[in-house]
Design an enzyme around this catalytic site. Structure first.
Site, short mmCIF file in Angstrom:
data_model
loop_
_atom_site.label_atom_id
_atom_site.label_comp_id
_atom_site.label_asym_id
_atom_site.label_seq_id
_atom_site.Cartn_x
_atom_site.Cartn_y
_atom_site.Cartn_z
N LYS A 56 -1.30 -18.38 13.67
CA LYS A 56 -0.31 -17.45 13.14
C LYS A 56 -0.31 -16.17 13.98
CE LYS A 56 -3.54 -15.42 9.81
NZ LYS A 56 -3.73 -14.94 8.43
N TYR A 79 3.12 13.68 29.06
CA TYR A 79 3.82 14.31 27.95
C TYR A 79 2.95 15.34 27.24
CZ TYR A 79 7.67 10.92 28.07
OH TYR A 79 8.76 10.17 28.43
#
Length: 336
Positions: free
Chosen positions: A6, A231
């Site tokens: 999964k 940034y």
């Protein structure tokens, strides 16, 4: 042996990993949702596939692709049987989920009589297995509770099995249970995080199955006259100068932004080099001062060193989250 694939095989690539597991001899595969099972079928996987979280809205797709739903309550059971009746199908393989103490999904002990009454006169389904899930098999302080879960599971499974024409498989052990409660393996075990190289037992280290790697895009030698890096101007340049390597991996690639500003170190040419400045969406910068490197050299985000467990510890989370955060845009390369 059931292998969980999964969540894109815990981030490793569902179809690629499922194929390897089939070749290795897995008897069953398991996914969380029907769409994951459909992907495997379209990828050529023929092994039995359990759908752990079937819901009630996708039984048409489940039947179309010969997936095997897990049934946690009567509402789900009746919804499936309506579809099977409409299609004229009988003895369709299902798996009964019991709630032995996790209290997430599954039949409670008080609900078994209704289930058993229904199964006695139900030609549409065939119970392939009865199973439950352990809540704390990896934590020794909860071993008494784990043993009580196992005892309740066996009692409940036996009660269901007694009314069925053929005894179904029993399974309750997850990866931690496989490592710590081997005597309760019953007929099948479910191998999840362990198959991907992460142990649930403290002090045990398994070999990692995958490494997350990228190549350097650019290298710059900066002085303090050049200002700052990235940034928010959070990356500082040392008085002696800083050599910065930019890599094409950012928080959109599963590299958590909380690993910015030196909180994590990645492997480059035998050296662990720290992040510098803030991790961007698609890129990150590393301080590689003193390391002999060139554009195109490989940086390892996780693998043998650093390990996914180490990154998880830095972030205060679990390895599952690190692995499943790597999106599909990152290529999976299978090396045999």
């Amino acid at each position: 042996m059931l292998v969980l694939v999964k969540a894109n095989a815990y981030g490793h690539g569902a179809v690629e990993f499922a194929n390897m597991m089939c070749e290795a001899g897995a008897d069953y595969l398991a996914v969380a949702y029907p769409v994951e099972g459909v992907e495997l079928r379209k990828g050529g996987i023929l092994k039995p596939i359990m759908v752990l979280t079937s819901g009630t809205d996708f039984f048409q797709e489940i039947v179309d692709h010969l997936l095997e739903p897990c049934i946690p309550n009567m509402q789900t059971m009746k919804a499936l049987c309506e579809i099977l009746k409409e299609r004229g199908l009988t003895h369709y393989p299902i798996h009964i989920k019991l709630d032995s103490g996790m209290h997430r999904l599954g039949f409670m002990e008080s609900e078994l009589d209704e289930l058993i009454t229904f199964l006695k006169d139900c030609p549409w389904v065939r119970v392939e297995s009865v199973y439950s899930h352990l809540a704390a098999a990896d934590e020794p302080q909860h071993d008494e509770f784990t043993l009580s879960q196992i005892a309740l599971f066996q009692k409940s499974a036996d009660k269901i099995s007694a009314v069925l024409p053929v005894k179904p498989m029993y399974h309750i052990l997850n990866s931690a249970g496989i490592e710590r409660f081997t005597q309760y393996q019953f007929d099948m075990v479910r191998l999840g995080i362990g198959i991907y190289g992460v142990s649930s037992v403290e002090g045990v280290r398994l070999s990692p199955v995958a490494s997350f790697k990228c190549k350097i895009l650019q290298i710059k030698t900066l002085s303090q006259l050049d200002g700052t890096i990235g940034y928010g101007r959070c990356g500082k340049i040392s008085p002696e100068g800083t050599v910065v390597a930019t890599i094409p991996v950012g928080y959109a690639d599963g590299l958590d932004r909380h690993l910015s500003q030196g909180r994590a170190r990645f492997m480059l040419n035998g050296h662990l080099v720290p992040t510098v400045g803030n991790i961007c969406m698609d890129m990150s910068m590393l301080d590689i001062t003193g390391v002999d490197a060139k554009v195109g050299d490989v940086v390892t985000i996780f693998g043998e060193n650093p390990t996914v467990e180490e990154l998880a510890k830095t972030l205060g989370t679990i390895p599952y989250e690190i692995l499943t955060s790597v999106p599909r845009r990152i290529a999976r390369v299978v090396i045999r």
